[in-house]
Design a protein around this motif. Structure first.
Motif: not given
Length: 519
Positions: A382-383, A144-147, A391-397, A268-270
């Protein structure tokens, strides 16, 4: 077993804190009230569809301008205007050009931090978001990568090095050569938009601090542990040594991230712990062009209500944005934190946060900048547990899994502070809130209504709005205008009022809310 390892880690961390000195970053002064500051002599220009390269070149000849940078897939340019022409007049001149969709200043953006007392020991944030319990489910994933879009990251820091994203083609290639053909030479750890090269080393400290909260290596016997013990952090530098940068460079970082995502990097996210510019349609369009990446951002540090005094990029009405307020160790809203009942989604720890700092140091910083990476870290966690979730499910969790400190009850959309364990183990956690409705009504003029209605990761419909003057409006979550994204749990509808006052009764299977407008 994991709990025992954690106890040993906390003990070793305690010893490090007692024996080591910790730095304190310098305070940044706020800009004067009025027009948002921007870079003199430059614009960001968006061209209309179908304008050729020759047409753009001819436009520059007419205006006496020149292109500095091109954002090709956005059909935008960073433009140097002719000498002697002020920015405001240049905007008018370019927007009168038939080939131009819009032009705007290149706004100044700043890191959203506030320094605090470096002698106060605290790792309270991880406990408040229930991270230790979450770590019994997962401690993260190297897949899993975040920026981190910020001032860069000290990729040599011993508490970060093992969790840095690495561009293997450049690492194993030839120095001075663009081995992977992405337009950047030697971008091993990410990109530097300030110097337009592949070295995103942090010379400010803000980005390194943010990165540590997201993913300082856990259970390694030194320093601190991030929300993720294991993750990959991509660095993109657009803030300079003073913690300031421009919209054009932020766009360049976002474009770099988008390119890497399109090449198969599992971003997954910035994390966007910055703000302060005016409304930028160019930045809005850039974020909107990468809906499959969560854009997690600081609400701001002006103790202001974002509902009535917008702060950007936090206030852009886009479904992939999560704006974050800062909370304290005593469960309060931090005194400096912006808030917004309809615009700021959640709270997270943001006062006196201990994290990594350049040159093998650690520091305490406060700000919504420090709250934001707790949320970005949770997105990655979460990812890691749910690899196929989008992204929708992750945001909602993230939104539904939190606890409810009383200080956030009327200050955020959800009224919640994030809870990592609650998000990872969510069962029947319902969130309902009206989001968008007009402050005043104009009879016969259509307006947009929207509401958030979710249960854990899923949308919870149908959503209706009953009107006090009669009639019922059914809201939709189908991605058809005015709804912005299908299946994200935000239900939207268009309504044309017949009078100047109305009571709107929003309702769904998970909640209800009544608002009065025009009275």
């Amino acid at each position: 077993m994991m709990k025992k390892r954690l106890e040993r880690f906390v003990c070793s961390l305690f010893m490090v804190v007692l024996m080591a000195g910790y730095g304190n970053a310098g305070m940044m002064t706020a800009s004067a009230a009025g027009t948002a500051p921007y870079k003199e002599g430059e614009l960001i220009v968006k061209y209309r569809e179908g304008v050729s390269e020759e047409g753009k070149a001819e436009g520059h000849r007419r205006h006496g301008s020149e292109r500095k940078k091109e954002f090709r897939d956005l059909n935008m340019e960073q433009v140097k205007i002719r000498p002697g022409l002020g920015v405001e007049n240049a905007v008018k001149e370019f927007e009168a050009d038939d080939d131009v969709e819009y032009a705007e200043p290149n706004y100044l953006l700043k890191a959203s931090k506030i320094p605090t007392d470096p002698k106060f020991y605290s790792t309270w944030g991880m406990a408040k978001i229930n991270a230790p319990a979450a770590w019994d489910n997962t401690t993260g994933s190297a897949g899993v990568v975040v920026a981190v879009i910020d001032s860069g990251v000290d990729y040599n820091h011993p508490d970060l090095k093992a969790n840095m994203w690495i561009n293997q083609a450049e690492l194993n290639g030839k120095p001075g050569i663009d081995d992977d053909g992405d337009g950047v030479v030697d971008d091993i750890y990410g990109y530097n938009g300030v110097n337009n090269n592949g070295n995103p080393m942090d010379n400010n400290g803000h980005g390194t601090h943010v990165a540590g909260t997201i993913g300082a290596v856990g259970n390694n016997g030194i320093g601190v542990a991030g929300v993720n013990w294991t993750v990959k952090i991509m660095a993109c530098k657009f803030l300079d040594a003073n913690g300031s940068g421009y919209t054009s460079d932020a766009i360049e970082c976002l474009q770099y991230v988008k390119k890497m995502k399109s090449r198969g990097v599992n971003i997954v996210a910035t994390n966007n712990s910055w703000g302060g510019g005016g409304y930028s349609r160019a930045l809005y369009d850039t974020i909107n062009s990468q809906r499959d990446i969560l854009f997690i951002t600081a609400a701001g540090n002006a103790a202001a209500n974002n509902d009535t005094t917008p702060s950007y990029p936090a206030d852009y009405n886009l479904p992939n944005i999560i704006a974050v307020a800062a909370t304290t160790s005593t469960d309060g809203l931090a005194s400096f934190s912006n808030y917004g009942r309809r615009t700021v989604m959640v709270g997270a720890p943001g006062y006196s946060i201990l994290s990594t700092y350049p040159n093998n140091q650690y520091a305490y910083l406060s700000g919504t900048s420090m709250a934001t990476p707790h949320v970005t870290g949770l997105a990655a966690l979460i990812k890691a547990k749910y690899p196929t979730m989008d992204w929708r499910g992750i945001k909602n969790l993230i939104l539904s899994g939190g606890d409810r400190p009383s200080s956030l009850a009327a200050k955020t959309v959800t009224g919640r502070r994030i809870d990592a364990f609650g998000s990872l183990t969510c069962v029947d956690s319902r969130v309902f809130s009206a989001l968008t409705y007009p402050a005043t009504l104009q009879p016969g003029v259509a307006t947009t209504l929207s509401a958030l209605s979710i249960n854990c990761s899923k949308p919870a419909g149908p959503v209706t709005v009953s009107l006090s003057t009669g009639g019922v409006l059914t809201m939709r979550d189908d991605g058809v205008y005015p709804d912005l994204a299908a299946g994200d749990g935000i239900f939207t509808g268009s309504w044309t009022p017949t009078g100047t006052a109305e009571t709107l009764n929003f309702s769904s299977p998970v909640g209800a809310e009544t608002v009065t407008v025009g009275k």
